[in-house]
Design a protein around this motif. Sequence first.
Motif, short mmCIF file in Angstrom:
data_model
loop_
_atom_site.label_atom_id
_atom_site.label_comp_id
_atom_site.label_asym_id
_atom_site.label_seq_id
_atom_site.Cartn_x
_atom_site.Cartn_y
_atom_site.Cartn_z
N ILE A 1 1.35 6.59 -6.99
CA ILE A 1 0.28 7.53 -7.31
C ILE A 1 0.79 8.97 -7.26
O ILE A 1 0.52 9.78 -8.16
CB ILE A 1 -0.90 7.35 -6.34
N ILE A 2 1.55 9.29 -6.22
CA ILE A 2 2.06 10.65 -6.05
C ILE A 2 2.98 11.03 -7.22
O ILE A 2 2.90 12.13 -7.77
CB ILE A 2 2.82 10.79 -4.71
N PHE B 1 0.96 4.11 -2.90
CA PHE B 1 0.79 5.54 -2.61
C PHE B 1 1.91 6.37 -3.24
O PHE B 1 1.66 7.41 -3.84
CB PHE B 1 0.76 5.75 -1.09
N ALA C 1 0.83 -1.21 0.00
CA ALA C 1 0.00 0.00 0.00
C ALA C 1 0.87 1.26 0.00
O ALA C 1 0.51 2.27 -0.62
CB ALA C 1 -0.93 0.00 1.21
N VAL C 2 2.01 1.20 0.67
CA VAL C 2 2.93 2.35 0.69
C VAL C 2 3.53 2.56 -0.70
O VAL C 2 3.63 3.70 -1.20
CB VAL C 2 4.06 2.12 1.73
#
Length: 482
Positions: A12-13, A9, A5-6
């Motif tokens: 995505i950024i 993230f 999940a990290v």
Amino acid sequence: MTEPAVILFVGIIIVAGGIIWLKLQPFLALLLGALVVAIMTPASAVEQYALSKGATVASALQQANRSAGERVALEFGNTCSKIGIIIAMAAIIGKCLLESGGAERIVRSVLRLTGLKKAPVAFIISSFFVGIPVFFDAVILLMTPLGKTISIRMGKNYLLFILAIAGGAAMANSLVPPAPGPLFLAGEMHIAMGTMMIAGIILGLFTITAGYYYAVWVNKKWPVEVRDSIDAKLEDIRSVSLQETKQLPPLWLSLLPLLIPLVFICADTALHSIHGGKTATVSSSLFVQKLAAVIKFLGDRNIALVIGALIALLILRVHKKESRAGLSAFVQGAVISAGGIILIIAAGGAFGGMLQQTGISQRIALWTKDYQMALIPMAFFITAIVRTAQGSATVALITASGILSGLTHNTDLPYHPLYLGLAIGCGSKLIPWMNDAGFWLICKMSNLTERETLRAFAPMLLVMGLAGLILIMIAAKLLPLV
């Protein structure tokens, strides 16, 4: 071990932030995002992902030991192998249809049948039914030039036509076999193929109706004009639209570059369904075996699109009296236009592929295995989370059906498992963004900006998916089929 999940993230950024805020070219932002995700992903996660896909222990270990750059390049190449030829050929078909007047002839015939007001309805229904046997990307590539031509002729509603084409094809791709995702889902959840097809078509028609009304609204709120592109100059489209009908190619000839690939692909799909993915058996006659081999060859979507492109070039050569040198320059322009699209889509595929190697799908499955939510909305939201996380609707369908198939076998459901399957199909529509190759295909073929595509196309799929979920829950209550 880095939490998937990290990594998601961070990816995505990098991608969303790079494109929207730093104004990076999408190809660079996607490639950078894919590389960072690949670097952050532990070798053990890559090995587990490969094993889950059926790789041997040796090949899984080999894949895990590859460098981040090599893994990105391999996934980039895999995406190119799937879409490179058909995008190039479709670009040639589209440009030939525009230049020869074939697209204009088709548009005039559609308008004669439906009238101006109903033309977008005809487009969304057509793209839905064409999208059942034909891959989503092929529908977008073949129908977008027609959308450009008809919106120029009407002087408005360009965004409406693009959304109609994309929305119809997207729903067919996730609800109706023999599209790969629904085909796998039906087998995994023991749903009869005919039942899945009929229910998928019925549900699909309802969902595209909801999507159409959203498209009408967004087209009025944020109208978009047709823009110049290398493969579709507005000046050329307008000049063709002023020609008299008798100066244009006949309708049957104009349709050939579209219909012949469609017929070949549909024939191969039918053959695949009849023989369960195998060619005619030894017990078949020699003629049947040879016919099946010919259909299998011509029905390959790359071969089918090459044939369509050759026919389109022949029509242009005959109708416009183009010289060989003129045709060569013409093809070069179309291929240059396609090349940019291929690079961006392949980079999007590499980014999505790297996210899948993190094990994000398996992690989502672990988080939700003991979730006691009602099964239908649970199936929908699990699929939506997987789709949004890693980009592929087909992967989301396969992941969610794997998670929930055990529940359908071991739980005394008050309704047919079909409803769970349809909920998974609708959930796979949420939410397309920069990690989805289809997002980039629509964005670049239509000349919409990234912001416009996020604002128009992504919410349209959200509307259609949620409309499908509501209808499924009502149908499961009123018509449980058990």
